[in-house]
Design an enzyme around this catalytic site. Structure first.
Site, PDB file in Angstrom:
ATOM      1  N   GLU A   1      -5.562  -8.172  -1.357  1.00 25.97           N
ATOM      2  CA  GLU A   1      -6.202  -8.066  -0.039  1.00 25.97           C
ATOM      3  C   GLU A   1      -7.662  -7.732  -0.231  1.00 25.97           C
ATOM      4  O   GLU A   1      -8.006  -6.823  -0.997  1.00 25.97           O
ATOM      5  CB  GLU A   1      -5.582  -6.937   0.800  1.00 25.97           C
ATOM      6  CG  GLU A   1      -4.267  -7.258   1.420  1.00 25.97           C
ATOM      7  CD  GLU A   1      -3.801  -6.184   2.395  1.00 25.97           C
ATOM      8  OE1 GLU A   1      -4.649  -5.566   3.087  1.00 25.97           O
ATOM      9  OE2 GLU A   1      -2.587  -5.962   2.463  1.00 25.97           O
TER      10      GLU A   1
ATOM     11  N   GLU B   1       0.832  -1.216   0.000  1.00 28.47           N
ATOM     12  CA  GLU B   1       0.000   0.000   0.000  1.00 28.47           C
ATOM     13  C   GLU B   1       0.864   1.263   0.000  1.00 28.47           C
ATOM     14  O   GLU B   1       0.787   2.093   0.902  1.00 28.47           O
ATOM     15  CB  GLU B   1      -0.939  -0.002   1.207  1.00 28.47           C
ATOM     16  CG  GLU B   1      -1.953  -1.135   1.167  1.00 28.47           C
ATOM     17  CD  GLU B   1      -2.969  -1.100   2.297  1.00 28.47           C
ATOM     18  OE1 GLU B   1      -2.631  -0.581   3.371  1.00 28.47           O
ATOM     19  OE2 GLU B   1      -4.094  -1.589   2.114  1.00 28.47           O
TER      20      GLU B   1
END
Ligand code: BG6
Length: 473
Positions: A367, A175
């Site tokens: 995810e 991320e």
């Protein structure tokens, strides 16, 4: 409900994901140094401590470090084709700037990857997942300092050389865009967020871009068959109303994502950032050679997806809801999880299409999942389990939308659910926020046997994989 008519491609990479710092524990064993996570007992919502404290659930995690064989056996039983985990940088280089790597740390990941390969499970490895060595954070202010590029390069060379025959899929930074919202967690930046200048923040981002592109370059040189991707916190943004001001505000907000994927996929800074830098008095220092390095673009784009948000230019309506590391304006059409994250399966189809329209590169959903409070019960045979129909519904609905996107023409390589086994939450450092198909008996007060129990969703996901998603509803 009708059975899904859409198809997942042959060879689709089904699996699950974790991160070292949220499951391994063993925070000071076998030569591991401290990482930023070892002094953040309450996740992003809490303070940083001087030393590791007992209330930090990550110090023991779910004891994956000692129990990984049992856990991978369970993943294999579900039929995983891929298992995403991260390497704890501070197991390999305890301080980040050490001259020599720590052999015991290297050996641990050799054993872990061997165990995956034994069952035909491909490891998908995040090189840096919210676990910057603490010494790099304290002594250099993390990624604000250009020297981090060299330390990361050294680390990357070490792990690529060591695991080049075992690991084919790599992600450079978890991320990467989350550094805007959580500079310490994401970028190891020790300066408190409220004191961090935009100049330093965007310079740190530049350093991460250069490091990420270097990893792609080195990876391709050392492992011609490897696939190296970036990893983006994927939060689609909708305008709260059709007011053109809201549309423009939404466009600006989306750039917190696309700036990062644009640089990784195209290999240069997008023009819109020039205006942003000018208006915010930011001068990014490019070292000679940086422009060339950035041209090493990624093989695929991976992202996490949990929530969508709305955006508005109307200051009265601009309330901030909850979300993954940051909140947006809540969407009146959506329900939320127990942690206030709004649930939006169609947002997954939307963002898959957005990324694909923009780059035509393969995408990997690395995810997705529902953090919920689970109740451990005994079934009729006396086995402990959890009836997590809510999790099954969440995952089913998201997978249906992934299949819709595939039907739209989007190339999706695979899907790894977040926290395939219960682990410690990143944002709040709680254990009671459970994502897994496997229940781990450990509680936030430190009690629990660490035993593993299969939830109802365990059998459901096994069937999804077995049928390549044909039984989704
Ligand atoms: C992502 C992170 O932000 O979301 C994971 O990559 C994290 O590390 C996951 O665990 C879910 O967030 P949380 O806060 O519920 O653990």
């Amino acid at each position: 409900m009708n059975k899904l008519e859409r198809k997942f491609p042959e060879g689709f990479l089904w699996g699950g994901a974790v991160a070292a710092n949220q499951c391994e524990g063993a925070y000071n064993e076998d030569g591991k140094g401290l990482s930023t996570q070892d002094v953040a007992p309450k996740g992003v919502v809490g303070p940083i401590t001087e030393e590791p404290t007992e209330d930090n659930m990550k110090l023991i995690g779910i004891d994956f470090y000692h129990r990984y064989k049992e856990d991978i056996k369970l993943f294999a039983e579900m039929g995983f084709k891929v298992f995403r985990t991260s390497i704890a940088w501070s197991r390999i280089y305890p301080n980040g700037d050490d001259a020599q790597p720590n052999e015991k740390g290297l050996q641990f990941y050799d054993d872990l990857f061997d165990e995956c390969l034994k069952y035909g499970i491909e490891p998908l490895v995040t090189i840096s997942h919210y676990e910057t060595p603490l010494a790099l954070s304290k002594n250099y202010d993390g990624w604000v300092n250009r020297k981090l590029v060299g330390f990361y390069e050294n680390y990357v060379r070490t792990i690529f050389n060591r695991y080049k025959d075992k690991v084919k899929y790599w992600l450079t930074f978890n991320e990467i865009n989350s550094v805007i919202h959580a500079p310490f967690l994401s970028g190891g930046i020790y300066t408190p967020k409220e004191k961090l200048s935009k100049q330093d923040l965007y310079q740190a981002i530049h350093h991460e871009f250069v490091a990420s592109a270097l990893a792609v370059k080195i990876g391709h040189e050392l492992m011609p068959k490897a696939k190296i991707g970036c990893m983006i916190l994927g939060t689609p943004t909708y305008p709260l109303t059709p007011n053109p001001d809201d549309i423009i505000a939404t466009m600006q907000m989306e750039r917190n994502i696309f700036f990062f994927s644009d640089v990784h996929a195209r290999g240069y800074y997008p023009n819109y950032m020039k205006r942003f830098f000018k208006e915010n008095d930011i001068q990014i220092k490019f070292e000679p050679g940086d422009e060339e390095i950035l041209k090493n673009t990624v093989d695929f784009i991976s992202f996490s997806y949990y929530v969508s948000i709305c955006e508005t230019a109307d200051t009265e309506k601009k309330v901030t809801g909850k979300g993954n590391l940051f909140g947006g304006v809540p969407n009146p059409y959506l329900k939320e999880s127990e942690w206030g994250w709004q649930i939006d399966p169609k947002g997954l189809r939307f963002i898959l299409n957005q990324f694909y329209d923009r780059y035509q590169k393969p995408l990997f959903i690395v995810e997705n999942g529902l953090g919920a409070v689970d109740e451990l019960i005994e079934d009729e045979k006396g086995n402990k389990t959890v009836n997590d129909d809510y999790r099954i519904k969440y995952l089913n609905d998201h997978l249906v939308q992934a299949a819709e996107a595939i039907e739209d023409g989007v190339e999706v390589m695979g899907y790894t659910t977040w926290g395939c086994i219960d682990l410690v939450s990143a944002s709040t450092a709680e254990l009671k926020k459970r994502y897994g198909f496997i229940y781990v008996d450990r509680n936030d007060d430190g009690t629990g046997t660490l035993e593993r129990y299969k939830k109802k969703s365990f059998y459901w996901y096994k069937n999804v994989i077995e049928t390549n998603g044909e039984n989704l509803e």
